[in-house]
Design a protein around this motif. Sequence first.
Motif, PDB file in Angstrom:
ATOM      1  N   LYS A  70       1.130  -1.237   0.034  1.00  0.00           N
ATOM      2  CA  LYS A  70      -0.047  -0.169  -0.045  1.00  0.00           C
ATOM      3  C   LYS A  70       0.905   1.172   0.169  1.00  0.00           C
ATOM      4  O   LYS A  70       2.020   1.235   0.569  1.00  0.00           O
ATOM      5  CB  LYS A  70      -1.019   0.083   1.217  1.00  0.00           C
ATOM      6  N   VAL A  71       0.501   2.446  -0.601  1.00  0.00           N
ATOM      7  CA  VAL A  71       1.054   3.578  -0.697  1.00  0.00           C
ATOM      8  C   VAL A  71       0.185   4.620   0.249  1.00  0.00           C
ATOM      9  O   VAL A  71      -0.775   4.769  -0.267  1.00  0.00           O
ATOM     10  CB  VAL A  71       1.525   3.917  -2.008  1.00  0.00           C
ATOM     11  N   LEU A  72       0.983   5.232   0.933  1.00  0.00           N
ATOM     12  CA  LEU A  72       0.274   6.477   1.506  1.00  0.00           C
ATOM     13  C   LEU A  72       1.185   7.580   1.213  1.00  0.00           C
ATOM     14  O   LEU A  72       2.286   7.524   1.016  1.00  0.00           O
ATOM     15  CB  LEU A  72       0.388   6.454   3.143  1.00  0.00           C
ATOM     16  N   THR A  73       0.619   8.881   1.277  1.00  0.00           N
ATOM     17  CA  THR A  73       1.273  10.270   1.128  1.00  0.00           C
ATOM     18  C   THR A  73       1.267  11.010   2.154  1.00  0.00           C
ATOM     19  O   THR A  73       0.295  11.305   2.880  1.00  0.00           O
ATOM     20  CB  THR A  73       0.671  10.682  -0.417  1.00  0.00           C
ATOM     21  N   VAL A  74       2.252  11.851   2.205  1.00  0.00           N
ATOM     22  CA  VAL A  74       2.248  13.050   3.052  1.00  0.00           C
ATOM     23  C   VAL A  74       1.921  14.385   2.186  1.00  0.00           C
ATOM     24  O   VAL A  74       2.554  14.623   1.079  1.00  0.00           O
ATOM     25  CB  VAL A  74       3.716  13.247   3.542  1.00  0.00           C
ATOM     26  N   ALA A  75       1.090  15.008   2.874  1.00  0.00           N
ATOM     27  CA  ALA A  75       0.610  16.162   2.048  1.00  0.00           C
ATOM     28  C   ALA A  75       0.610  17.498   2.886  1.00  0.00           C
ATOM     29  O   ALA A  75       0.597  17.363   4.179  1.00  0.00           O
ATOM     30  CB  ALA A  75      -0.938  16.012   1.705  1.00  0.00           C
ATOM     31  N   MET A  76       0.576  18.663   2.235  1.00  0.00           N
ATOM     32  CA  MET A  76       0.643  19.931   3.053  1.00  0.00           C
ATOM     33  C   MET A  76      -0.177  21.131   2.766  1.00  0.00           C
ATOM     34  O   MET A  76      -0.311  21.070   1.570  1.00  0.00           O
ATOM     35  CB  MET A  76       2.206  20.153   3.206  1.00  0.00           C
ATOM     36  N   ASP A  77      -0.469  21.806   3.582  1.00  0.00           N
ATOM     37  CA  ASP A  77      -1.129  23.102   3.350  1.00  0.00           C
ATOM     38  C   ASP A  77      -0.208  24.186   3.684  1.00  0.00           C
ATOM     39  O   ASP A  77       0.533  24.185   4.619  1.00  0.00           O
ATOM     40  CB  ASP A  77      -2.176  23.513   4.211  1.00  0.00           C
ATOM     41  N   ALA A  78      -0.035  24.836   2.680  1.00  0.00           N
ATOM     42  CA  ALA A  78       1.228  26.100   2.835  1.00  0.00           C
ATOM     43  C   ALA A  78       0.742  27.220   3.374  1.00  0.00           C
ATOM     44  O   ALA A  78      -0.593  27.418   3.534  1.00  0.00           O
ATOM     45  CB  ALA A  78       1.723  26.332   1.241  1.00  0.00           C
ATOM     46  N   LYS A  79       1.286  27.945   4.123  1.00  0.00           N
ATOM     47  CA  LYS A  79       0.947  29.211   4.649  1.00  0.00           C
ATOM     48  C   LYS A  79       0.412  30.138   3.492  1.00  0.00           C
ATOM     49  O   LYS A  79       0.657  30.176   2.465  1.00  0.00           O
ATOM     50  CB  LYS A  79       2.335  30.069   5.088  1.00  0.00           C
TER      51      LYS A  79
END
Length: 471
Positions: free
Chosen positions: A262-271
């Motif tokens: 399985k593949v999980l991803t790391v995501a971000m909200d920018a300022k």
Amino acid sequence: MAKIAGLAVGMSLALGAVATPAGAQTIADLQAQINALLAQLAALQGGSTTTTTACSFTRSLTMGASGADVTCLQQYLQGTGHFTFSGGATGYFGSITKSAVAAWQAANGVSPAVGYFGPVSQARYSAIAGTTGGTTTGGTTTGGITTPGVEGTITVTKNPSPASGVKLYEGDSMKTVLGIKLEAKTSDIKVERIRLDLDETGDTASQDSAFYNKAVQKIYIMDGSTVLASSDLNSSTVVEESNEISITLAGMSFIVPKNTIKVLTVAMDAKSSWDSTYNADSWTVGLATDGVRGVDGAGVNQYGPSAAGVFTNSFTTEDDILDSATLAISLNSSTPNTQQVICELGTDNDECDNLEVAKFDFKAEKDNITVTDFVLDIVRAGDTVATATTAYIYDGSTLVGSASVAGTTLALMTATFSDIDWVVPSNTTRTLSVRFDIDDAALAADTFVASTDADDTTAENSVGNTVTATG
């Protein structure tokens, strides 16, 4: 043959336990060993996996007990492969059920494993049942562990996508920056937490705390579009040690089935915005040693990656994406070659109507670009007998605009297309075909050259700000 003999000895010792109370402790120890062999035999023989309803126990169960709770226990043990009676669940706790309970106890660390299903066993059952039922994460129900009692391993590696070098723009939401590949072996693994290292690697900031003070507002662990866990980034949520910071995202119940990836991803909200000094600055997000913790079917914690297998991805911070939008203009590779054309295709025998003379590509990046005005430069040479009266621009078979050809001299002319509002979607290339109406052709050679440059195009981004074309 050795396993069959082991079963026979087990029965003999079980009978001996009734006849010789004085040796109960020794016999119980031997019985536990025999039941461990039973558990191994059950695992080797395999068994069908069934879905059962969680059982509720209000009493201890032992030889001679009967009722719905015994039936439920037998059905559960069928699902784990320990109760293999051909007649199925009977609701009566006899010697077969006792052996099945003992085998289950041995497989799940309950000692002594003698087949008495009391408070200790029931507590262990409740703990395991909590992992075998469905769990809800991020509003999506994921399946539970289907390998109760089985130890497993998890291998954690970097997924190729996304690659390093992602650009994080001001105001970006859930921008994917890292992929985590998870592989379970021998048993299902329930991933419960992930710990990430966060670093500022550019020249602008002197401390990693700039990661959350200047660049990133929030971080997510994603399964596709489903949020498994998330956290705001601030001084209260990160751990800072020796100027290194990390964040732990817990509370997940993500199942990686046995022998699957399985593949999980790391995501971000920018300022929403940052100092311009942070434009083109570089940052990394990575998995710490033992950053992933999962639980196998036996309830044992499994970790990865090892210290030798840790990995990171880099990303850069950029201005608001709208302010970074670009439009590039170039000559299309299939533009018509220079050629001689006999103009007798129009309404009169000395005309060429809708004669294609050029194709131009318009490539938009980072935002939708609207071309509002477009100017075409036309140079006439030769005998200067024929004239270009009208110019057209087409997107495929769709007319985008038409304009009269106006000449400043006999040789230099222009066609101005105003308010065409032709949209080039973000990160795509679209093509305009340029066509002329040619009149008054004669037995003479006239040439027409159509051209444009960046200064001849007026464009804007999706919020109406001017975009300067290049090319």
